[in-house]
Design a protein around this motif. Structure first.
Motif, PDB file in Angstrom:
ATOM      1  N   PRO A  58       0.834  -1.207   0.000  1.00 55.48           N
ATOM      2  CA  PRO A  58       0.000   0.000   0.000  1.00 55.48           C
ATOM      3  C   PRO A  58       0.864   1.251   0.000  1.00 55.48           C
ATOM      4  CG  PRO A  58       0.200  -0.849   2.213  1.00 55.48           C
ATOM      5  CD  PRO A  58       0.903  -1.838   1.323  1.00 55.48           C
ATOM      6  N   SER A  59       0.212   2.390  -0.120  1.00 54.25           N
ATOM      7  CA  SER A  59       0.925   3.654  -0.059  1.00 54.25           C
ATOM      8  C   SER A  59       1.529   3.861   1.321  1.00 54.25           C
ATOM      9  CB  SER A  59      -0.027   4.814  -0.362  1.00 54.25           C
ATOM     10  OG  SER A  59       0.549   6.037   0.043  1.00 54.25           O
ATOM     11  N   MET A  60       2.832   4.138   1.353  1.00 52.80           N
ATOM     12  CA  MET A  60       3.490   4.378   2.631  1.00 52.80           C
ATOM     13  C   MET A  60       3.161   5.757   3.203  1.00 52.80           C
ATOM     14  SD  MET A  60       5.007   1.666   3.568  1.00 52.80           S
ATOM     15  CE  MET A  60       3.766   0.648   2.788  1.00 52.80           C
ATOM     16  N   THR A  61       2.555   6.628   2.380  1.00 56.37           N
ATOM     17  CA  THR A  61       2.132   7.923   2.892  1.00 56.37           C
ATOM     18  C   THR A  61       1.177   7.760   4.065  1.00 56.37           C
ATOM     19  OG1 THR A  61       2.377   8.929   0.712  1.00 56.37           O
ATOM     20  CG2 THR A  61       0.998  10.096   2.283  1.00 56.37           C
ATOM     21  N   SER A  62       0.346   6.733   3.992  1.00 58.64           N
ATOM     22  CA  SER A  62      -0.631   6.497   5.052  1.00 58.64           C
ATOM     23  C   SER A  62       0.016   6.066   6.359  1.00 58.64           C
ATOM     24  CB  SER A  62      -1.636   5.438   4.600  1.00 58.64           C
ATOM     25  OG  SER A  62      -2.364   5.887   3.469  1.00 58.64           O
ATOM     26  N   PHE A  63       1.297   5.738   6.316  1.00 59.95           N
ATOM     27  CA  PHE A  63       2.026   5.335   7.522  1.00 59.95           C
ATOM     28  C   PHE A  63       3.053   6.398   7.926  1.00 59.95           C
ATOM     29  CE2 PHE A  63       0.440   1.564   5.471  1.00 59.95           C
ATOM     30  CZ  PHE A  63      -0.117   0.851   6.523  1.00 59.95           C
ATOM     31  N   GLY A  64       2.876   7.603   7.398  1.00 55.04           N
ATOM     32  CA  GLY A  64       3.751   8.703   7.787  1.00 55.04           C
ATOM     33  C   GLY A  64       5.049   8.772   7.033  1.00 55.04           C
ATOM     34  N   ALA A  65       5.211   7.950   6.007  1.00 54.75           N
ATOM     35  CA  ALA A  65       6.440   7.974   5.210  1.00 54.75           C
ATOM     36  C   ALA A  65       6.229   8.920   4.032  1.00 54.75           C
ATOM     37  CB  ALA A  65       6.809   6.575   4.722  1.00 54.75           C
ATOM     38  N   GLY A  80       4.262  -0.296   7.570  1.00 50.35           N
ATOM     39  CA  GLY A  80       3.326  -0.800   6.574  1.00 50.35           C
ATOM     40  C   GLY A  80       3.574  -2.239   6.182  1.00 50.35           C
ATOM     41  N   THR A  81       4.255  -2.997   7.032  1.00 49.70           N
ATOM     42  CA  THR A  81       4.447  -4.425   6.763  1.00 49.70           C
ATOM     43  C   THR A  81       3.080  -5.079   6.568  1.00 49.70           C
ATOM     44  OG1 THR A  81       6.451  -4.482   8.115  1.00 49.70           O
ATOM     45  CG2 THR A  81       5.370  -6.589   7.685  1.00 49.70           C
ATOM     46  N   PRO A  82       2.877  -5.794   5.468  1.00 52.24           N
ATOM     47  CA  PRO A  82       1.524  -6.302   5.183  1.00 52.24           C
ATOM     48  C   PRO A  82       1.069  -7.340   6.199  1.00 52.24           C
ATOM     49  CG  PRO A  82       3.121  -7.175   3.609  1.00 52.24           C
ATOM     50  CD  PRO A  82       3.825  -6.130   4.392  1.00 52.24           C
ATOM     51  N   PRO A  83      -0.108  -7.170   6.775  1.00 53.85           N
ATOM     52  CA  PRO A  83      -0.631  -8.172   7.704  1.00 53.85           C
ATOM     53  C   PRO A  83      -1.139  -9.419   6.996  1.00 53.85           C
ATOM     54  CG  PRO A  83      -2.222  -6.410   7.413  1.00 53.85           C
ATOM     55  CD  PRO A  83      -0.994  -5.995   6.670  1.00 53.85           C
ATOM     56  N   ASP A  84      -1.459  -9.280   5.711  1.00 54.71           N
ATOM     57  CA  ASP A  84      -1.939 -10.405   4.902  1.00 54.71           C
ATOM     58  C   ASP A  84      -1.331 -10.255   3.515  1.00 54.71           C
ATOM     59  OD1 ASP A  84      -3.701 -11.721   2.865  1.00 54.71           O
ATOM     60  OD2 ASP A  84      -4.783 -12.376   4.659  1.00 54.71           O
ATOM     61  N   PRO A  85      -0.375 -11.097   3.135  1.00 53.49           N
ATOM     62  CA  PRO A  85       0.325 -10.896   1.860  1.00 53.49           C
ATOM     63  C   PRO A  85      -0.585 -11.026   0.644  1.00 53.49           C
ATOM     64  CG  PRO A  85       0.946 -13.001   2.860  1.00 53.49           C
ATOM     65  CD  PRO A  85       0.170 -12.244   3.896  1.00 53.49           C
ATOM     66  N   TYR A  86      -1.571 -11.924   0.705  1.00 50.54           N
ATOM     67  CA  TYR A  86      -2.479 -12.067  -0.432  1.00 50.54           C
ATOM     68  C   TYR A  86      -3.285 -10.798  -0.642  1.00 50.54           C
ATOM     69  CZ  TYR A  86      -6.577 -13.202  -3.169  1.00 50.54           C
ATOM     70  OH  TYR A  86      -7.568 -13.165  -4.114  1.00 50.54           O
ATOM     71  N   ALA A  88      -2.756  -7.681   0.413  1.00 53.52           N
ATOM     72  CA  ALA A  88      -1.931  -6.531   0.036  1.00 53.52           C
ATOM     73  C   ALA A  88      -1.545  -6.599  -1.431  1.00 53.52           C
ATOM     74  CB  ALA A  88      -0.690  -6.461   0.920  1.00 53.52           C
ATOM     75  N   ALA A  89      -1.155  -7.785  -1.885  1.00 51.72           N
ATOM     76  CA  ALA A  89      -0.758  -7.931  -3.285  1.00 51.72           C
ATOM     77  C   ALA A  89      -1.946  -7.799  -4.218  1.00 51.72           C
ATOM     78  CB  ALA A  89      -0.069  -9.280  -3.489  1.00 51.72           C
ATOM     79  N   ALA A  90      -3.072  -8.407  -3.865  1.00 48.45           N
ATOM     80  CA  ALA A  90      -4.245  -8.352  -4.739  1.00 48.45           C
ATOM     81  C   ALA A  90      -4.713  -6.919  -4.943  1.00 48.45           C
ATOM     82  CB  ALA A  90      -5.370  -9.210  -4.172  1.00 48.45           C
ATOM     83  N   VAL A  91      -4.746  -6.131  -3.870  1.00 47.26           N
ATOM     84  CA  VAL A  91      -5.170  -4.736  -3.981  1.00 47.26           C
ATOM     85  C   VAL A  91      -4.194  -3.956  -4.856  1.00 47.26           C
ATOM     86  CG1 VAL A  91      -5.371  -2.583  -2.677  1.00 47.26           C
ATOM     87  CG2 VAL A  91      -6.495  -4.661  -1.845  1.00 47.26           C
ATOM     88  N   SER A  92      -2.901  -4.118  -4.622  1.00 47.29           N
ATOM     89  CA  SER A  92      -1.902  -3.398  -5.410  1.00 47.29           C
ATOM     90  C   SER A  92      -1.953  -3.796  -6.882  1.00 47.29           C
ATOM     91  CB  SER A  92      -0.504  -3.679  -4.841  1.00 47.29           C
ATOM     92  OG  SER A  92       0.499  -3.128  -5.665  1.00 47.29           O
TER      93      SER A  92
END
Length: 476
Positions: A58-65, A80-86, A88-92
């Motif tokens: 996801p966008s790291m802006t949402s995590f203050g980066a 922003g380490t993905p809590p669910d790899p599937y 996170a990848a599917a959305v991206s």
């Protein structure tokens, strides 16, 4: 699987054709035929785009980066380490598909840690399959310099005890032995490789990888033909480190150890010099420019025009950091072309030429078959754009490629077809419910953030210590 797409204009990758019907069967283009009558609504067909460098996050802006250089941004992005790899990848990947992309490179730099790495790769491949894009997958590896480009001890010493404990827990790891890494990549390839998935080696970058690790990758790549994807010379600090560490030249070093070849793709190259561009061109390696990401991270603009004129193969990636944080590959193409396409009456390339070279080199970098031309016998990978949106005034006949580079963005993408499968219809991904997955993923991220409370508390100290190191101690 069969289908027909109609268009007032079609760009084959080489020429424009008017008033045509493109037919395809079993993932391959059958024919492009004259169409005396067209359905209502003007359409423009182009080869499917390629996002040649991304990280499926996801966008790291949402995590203050935001508004910080890579050297602290990359540490902040741990939040922003993905809590669910599937998910996170599917959305991206679906966001890339929605912007017209049919192939995406995932240089996987931040695993979730919730699964064994091979199973995590399976999750990414399943996401790509559900979305419908072609996937290039490179598990990123690093075995040195976890905090700065040198000894981390001064940075750690500058931290309070609680901050140091949090930073060491998050970033200090035992290095992966070179033999273990190349074997892991082969295991991943056995698990997910296939016609729609190209598994590559993914050294994170020379400053993060020891010479023995790079040598092992170079040797195995030469033996197997497997491609290699890595960052190079993204920031001024990486330039300074490279000049100190490799006085003979960092690209010369890559050549000397056998890594510089036509199998190598180099992301960024913002601070590459003319002699280095010449070596990259001579080897037949590919450069992926990530213009918006370079702007966000204050890395620089990069010598893209000079690289092209030197004979380098150039393509474009979004890097998970598009101008508006929206994975808009069309806008990214336009920005690169506008910035590096020349000044005054002098041109680096024509617009159609630039589109063709970005597609051709992007497909090669991601292992996608063919150069991306829309001709009989080629893969049925194409995007259908709304010409009524691009040519909103319709005052006179205009070149649709000119309109594309003047106004194109995700909003003009109607359909995307990859290997004959419609993966976007009327601007909506067909393989997943993107809005629902985005909502679910946001909820998981919110629930996951307390896991990083110690790092958040340590952040002001870490940012100050790392920034001070790069300002005063970096690279001699």
């Amino acid at each position: 699987m069969t289908g027909t797409a109609f268009a007032e204009s079609l760009f084959t990758g080489e020429t424009l054709a008017a008033n045509v019907a493109l037919t395809h069967q079993d993932g391959v283009i059958d024919a492009i035929l004259p169409a005396p009558t067209l359905p209502e609504g003007r359409r423009f067909i182009i080869p499917a785009l390629v996002n040649a460098h991304d990280h499926a996050r996801p966008s790291m802006t949402s995590f203050g980066a935001s508004g910080m250089p890579l050297e602290t941004w990359i540490l902040r992005s741990a939040l922003g380490t993905p809590p669910d790899p599937y998910l996170a990848a599917a959305v991206s990947l679906a966001r890339s598909a929605r912007a017209g992309c049919g192939a995406v490179m995932v240089h996987y730099t931040r695993p979730s840690g919730t699964l064994p790495l091979v199973d995590e790769a399976r999750a990414i491949a399943r996401a790509a399959s559900d979305v419908g894009v072609r996937l290039a997958f490179a598990h990123a590896v690093r075995d040195q310099n976890p905090l700065v480009y040198g000894d981390s001890a001064p940075v750690l010493t500058d931290l309070s005890a609680p901050a140091r404990a949090a930073v060491e827990e998050m970033f200090i790891r035992a290095p992966t032995p070179p033999s273990a890494y190349v074997e892991l990549v082969e295991e991943i390839a056995d698990a997910i490789g296939g016609p729609m998935v190209d598994v590559q080696y993914g050294p994170a970058g020379v400053q993060w990888c020891s010479t023995p690790l790079l040598e092992a990758i170079a040797e195995r790549s030469a033996a197997t033909g497997r491609r290699v994807h890595m960052h190079l010379l993204e920031t001024p600090y990486q330039r300074a480190w490279a000049d100190q560490t490799f006085p003979q030249g960092i690209v010369r070093h890559l050549k000397d150890i056998g890594l510089l070849s036509e199998r190598l793709t180099l992301a960024h190259c913002v601070h590459a010099r003319p002699d280095e561009l010449a070596l990259i061109a001579e080897a037949g390696a590919t450069i992926v420019t990530n213009f918006s990401s370079n702007l966000h991270l204050h890395s620089g603009l990069g010598p893209v025009a000079k690289a092209h004129k030197a004979g380098c193969a150039i393509t474009v990636g979004v890097d998970g950091n598009a101008l508006d944080d929206d994975d808009d590959a069309l806008r990214e193409l336009r920005l690169v072309q506008m910035t590096h396409g020349g000044t005054g009456f002098e041109r680096t390339w024509g617009r159609a030429e630039f589109l063709e070279l970005a597609l051709r080199n992007g497909r090669r970098a991601t292992g996608a078959p063919g150069p991306g031309h829309l001709v009989p016998g080629a893969p049925a990978d194409f995007a259908v754009l709304d010409l009524d949106v691009l040519d909103r005034d319709a005052f006179m006949a205009l070149d649709p490629i000119d309109l594309l580079f003047a106004r194109g963005n995700t909003s003009c993408v109607r359909d995307v077809v990859v290997a004959g499968r419609t993966i976007v219809r009327d601007g909506v991904p067909t393989g997943i419910d993107l809005p629902a997955m985005e909502r679910e993923l946001r909820g998981l991220f919110r629930n996951n953030l307390p896991r990083f409370q110690a790092l958040k508390a340590a952040w002001p100290e870490l940012e100050r210590a790392v920034g001070g190191w790069f300002r005063h101690a970096c690279c001699g």
